[in-house]
Write a protein that holds these residues in place. Structure first.
Motif, PDB file in Angstrom:
ATOM      1  N   ASP A  48       0.822  -1.210   0.000  1.00 44.52           N
ATOM      2  CA  ASP A  48       0.000   0.000   0.000  1.00 44.52           C
ATOM      3  C   ASP A  48       0.859   1.265   0.000  1.00 44.52           C
ATOM      4  N   PRO A  49       0.293   2.430  -0.408  1.00 46.64           N
ATOM      5  CA  PRO A  49       1.102   3.618  -0.653  1.00 46.64           C
ATOM      6  C   PRO A  49       1.756   4.229   0.582  1.00 46.64           C
ATOM      7  N   ARG A  50       1.114   4.077   1.750  1.00 47.88           N
ATOM      8  CA  ARG A  50       1.684   4.641   2.968  1.00 47.88           C
ATOM      9  C   ARG A  50       1.714   3.580   4.056  1.00 47.88           C
ATOM     10  N   ALA A  51       2.655   3.713   4.984  1.00 45.84           N
ATOM     11  CA  ALA A  51       2.799   2.755   6.071  1.00 45.84           C
ATOM     12  C   ALA A  51       2.179   3.303   7.344  1.00 45.84           C
ATOM     13  N   GLY A  52       1.662   2.384   8.165  1.00 52.12           N
ATOM     14  CA  GLY A  52       1.072   2.787   9.434  1.00 52.12           C
ATOM     15  C   GLY A  52      -0.337   2.252   9.563  1.00 52.12           C
ATOM     16  N   HIS A  53      -1.170   2.955  10.348  1.00 51.91           N
ATOM     17  CA  HIS A  53      -2.524   2.471  10.595  1.00 51.91           C
ATOM     18  C   HIS A  53      -3.504   3.628  10.709  1.00 51.91           C
ATOM     19  N   ILE A  54      -4.779   3.300  10.677  1.00 52.75           N
ATOM     20  CA  ILE A  54      -5.818   4.313  10.850  1.00 52.75           C
ATOM     21  C   ILE A  54      -5.753   4.820  12.291  1.00 52.75           C
ATOM     22  N   PRO A  55      -5.680   6.112  12.497  1.00 56.52           N
ATOM     23  CA  PRO A  55      -5.605   6.631  13.867  1.00 56.52           C
ATOM     24  C   PRO A  55      -6.759   6.120  14.729  1.00 56.52           C
ATOM     25  N   GLY A  56      -6.421   5.666  15.910  1.00 58.06           N
ATOM     26  CA  GLY A  56      -7.405   5.127  16.833  1.00 58.06           C
ATOM     27  C   GLY A  56      -7.542   3.622  16.786  1.00 58.06           C
ATOM     28  N   ALA A  57      -6.989   2.996  15.744  1.00 53.74           N
ATOM     29  CA  ALA A  57      -7.113   1.548  15.606  1.00 53.74           C
ATOM     30  C   ALA A  57      -6.187   0.818  16.571  1.00 53.74           C
ATOM     31  N   VAL A  58      -6.617  -0.372  16.971  1.00 49.67           N
ATOM     32  CA  VAL A  58      -5.859  -1.237  17.871  1.00 49.67           C
ATOM     33  C   VAL A  58      -5.308  -2.411  17.068  1.00 49.67           C
ATOM     34  N   SER A  59      -4.035  -2.743  17.283  1.00 50.95           N
ATOM     35  CA  SER A  59      -3.429  -3.856  16.566  1.00 50.95           C
ATOM     36  C   SER A  59      -3.985  -5.188  17.064  1.00 50.95           C
ATOM     37  N   ALA A  60      -4.479  -6.003  16.125  1.00 53.61           N
ATOM     38  CA  ALA A  60      -5.061  -7.316  16.457  1.00 53.61           C
ATOM     39  C   ALA A  60      -4.779  -8.280  15.313  1.00 53.61           C
ATOM     40  N   PRO A  61      -3.527  -8.708  15.142  1.00 54.96           N
ATOM     41  CA  PRO A  61      -3.177  -9.540  13.990  1.00 54.96           C
ATOM     42  C   PRO A  61      -4.024 -10.801  13.878  1.00 54.96           C
ATOM     43  N   THR A  62      -4.481 -11.077  12.670  1.00 49.39           N
ATOM     44  CA  THR A  62      -5.309 -12.242  12.408  1.00 49.39           C
ATOM     45  C   THR A  62      -4.640 -13.534  12.848  1.00 49.39           C
ATOM     46  N   THR A  63      -3.330 -13.627  12.678  1.00 55.96           N
ATOM     47  CA  THR A  63      -2.640 -14.880  12.997  1.00 55.96           C
ATOM     48  C   THR A  63      -2.805 -15.277  14.457  1.00 55.96           C
ATOM     49  N   ALA A  64      -3.068 -14.325  15.339  1.00 52.86           N
ATOM     50  CA  ALA A  64      -3.246 -14.642  16.764  1.00 52.86           C
ATOM     51  C   ALA A  64      -4.594 -15.299  17.051  1.00 52.86           C
ATOM     52  N   ASN A  65      -5.448 -15.435  16.041  1.00 48.57           N
ATOM     53  CA  ASN A  65      -6.713 -16.147  16.204  1.00 48.57           C
ATOM     54  C   ASN A  65      -6.537 -17.656  16.091  1.00 48.57           C
ATOM     55  N   LEU A  66      -5.338 -18.104  15.711  1.00 46.22           N
ATOM     56  CA  LEU A  66      -5.116 -19.493  15.335  1.00 46.22           C
ATOM     57  C   LEU A  66      -4.110 -20.170  16.245  1.00 46.22           C
ATOM     58  N   ASP A  67      -4.227 -21.507  16.338  1.00 49.88           N
ATOM     59  CA  ASP A  67      -3.194 -22.264  17.045  1.00 49.88           C
ATOM     60  C   ASP A  67      -2.103 -22.671  16.061  1.00 49.88           C
ATOM     61  N   ASP A  68      -1.162 -23.461  16.524  1.00 47.52           N
ATOM     62  CA  ASP A  68      -0.021 -23.829  15.681  1.00 47.52           C
ATOM     63  C   ASP A  68      -0.396 -24.710  14.497  1.00 47.52           C
ATOM     64  N   ASP A  69      -1.585 -25.325  14.556  1.00 45.75           N
ATOM     65  CA  ASP A  69      -2.038 -26.172  13.456  1.00 45.75           C
ATOM     66  C   ASP A  69      -2.952 -25.431  12.487  1.00 45.75           C
ATOM     67  N   GLY A  70      -3.086 -24.118  12.666  1.00 52.38           N
ATOM     68  CA  GLY A  70      -3.938 -23.346  11.773  1.00 52.38           C
ATOM     69  C   GLY A  70      -5.410 -23.481  12.068  1.00 52.38           C
ATOM     70  N   ARG A  71      -5.753 -23.953  13.264  1.00 52.70           N
ATOM     71  CA  ARG A  71      -7.148 -24.025  13.684  1.00 52.70           C
ATOM     72  C   ARG A  71      -7.476 -22.817  14.560  1.00 52.70           C
ATOM     73  N   PHE A  72      -8.735 -22.419  14.557  1.00 53.81           N
ATOM     74  CA  PHE A  72      -9.147 -21.327  15.421  1.00 53.81           C
ATOM     75  C   PHE A  72      -8.973 -21.719  16.886  1.00 53.81           C
ATOM     76  N   LEU A  73      -8.553 -20.764  17.686  1.00 55.37           N
ATOM     77  CA  LEU A  73      -8.488 -20.987  19.125  1.00 55.37           C
ATOM     78  C   LEU A  73      -9.891 -21.258  19.665  1.00 55.37           C
TER      79      LEU A  73
END
Length: 280
Positions: free
Chosen positions: A185-210
């Motif tokens: 994307d053209p600029r780096a960073g995030h929308i002001p006010g947004a909280v970081s919540a990476p999608t990968t943290a929704n998963l266990d080591d086998d790629g299943r949802f927690l």
């Protein structure tokens, strides 16, 4: 409705002859050619879904890298995958459902009532010792009639003010949220006010949802609760759909910003924050 189905559950449906449309949605940012892997092997009977051409319009700076297609275009694609009114649909990929969730969200938005994600994807199917096949599947055309508006959405103006009265989650990798890197994307960073919540943290080591309880704790620590409006964005609206699925598993409703950061960062009038904190 249960969002997830496991490999044993899907196999049982298929073995019993229950009408089930299986969709292979293999696609990854930077490695979009899922079709060749599909042709090598896939769950028997699965139709291939091409995310860039069937789940999105062409990239548009004013709408993002993967704009949602029109209802008519999406209906044509859904019928080509063999979906008819009343069908149960199961979508999978080989990346923890991060791309399959796009079609899950879109079908739910379009009024399809029973749509599941195969928890653990193709790896879970293989691990269960279940068969795969190669080559292309060309389903008989379905007759599904799609609607629109089944899932809540917001636009850039809504995202700009969301954090003032709710929680705005950024589902991208933490380094992209911070602005350390920005590969597309053209600029780096995030929308002001947004909280970081990476999608990968929704998963266990086998790629299943927690488990749901773990997801509730995760999102609760980020400020999400049933009384607070929650919205999600990512780079182009794909992995944000996965985050919405995880939130639903946890018992929380959430709104999608379809254009996501790819739309936001193309608009020079929109501010961008960097660093670990939400910003202002």
């Amino acid at each position: 409705m249960n969002i997830l189905i496991d490999a044993a559950g899907l196999n049982a449906r298929m073995a019993s002859g229950q009408r089930t449309v299986v969709l292979d949605v293999r696609w990854k940012l930077g490695d979009p050619d899922g079709r060749s892997r599909y042709l090598e092997e896939h769950i028997p009977g699965a139709a291939y879904v091409d995310l860039p051409s069937e789940l999105a319009d062409p990239a548009d700076p004013g709408r993002g890298r993967h704009p949602l297609p029109s209802r008519a275009r999406f209906q044509e694609a859904a019928r080509s995958w063999g979906i008819s009114d009343g069908d149960t649909v199961v979508a999978y990929d080989d990346a923890g459902s991060t791309s399959a969730a796009r079609v899950w969200w879109m079908l739910r938005n379009a009024g399809v009532r029973t749509v599941h994600l195969l928890d653990g994807g193709l790896a879970a199917w293989r691990a269960a010792g279940l068969p795969v096949e190669g080559g292309a599947v060309e389903p008989e055309a379905g007759n599904v009639t799609l609607t629109d508006g089944g899932m809540p959405v917001t636009d850039a103006d809504g995202a700009a003010s969301w954090a003032a009265g709710g929680v705005l989650l950024d589902a991208r990798a933490a380094e992209r949220y911070r602005g350390d890197v920005e590969p597309v994307d053209p600029r780096a960073g995030h929308i002001p006010g947004a909280v970081s919540a990476p999608t990968t943290a929704n998963l266990d080591d086998d790629g299943r949802f927690l488990p749901a309880e773990e997801l509730r704790k995760r999102f609760g620590a980020l400020g999400v609760d049933t009384a607070t409006p929650t919205a999600v964005y990512c780079g182009s609206g794909v992995t944000a759909s996965h985050e919405i699925a995880a939130l639903e598993i946890a018992g929380f409703a959430a709104t999608l910003f379809p254009g996501s950061f790819s739309e936001w960062s193309n608009d020079a009038s929109r501010p961008v924050a960097t660093g670990d904190r939400p910003g202002e």
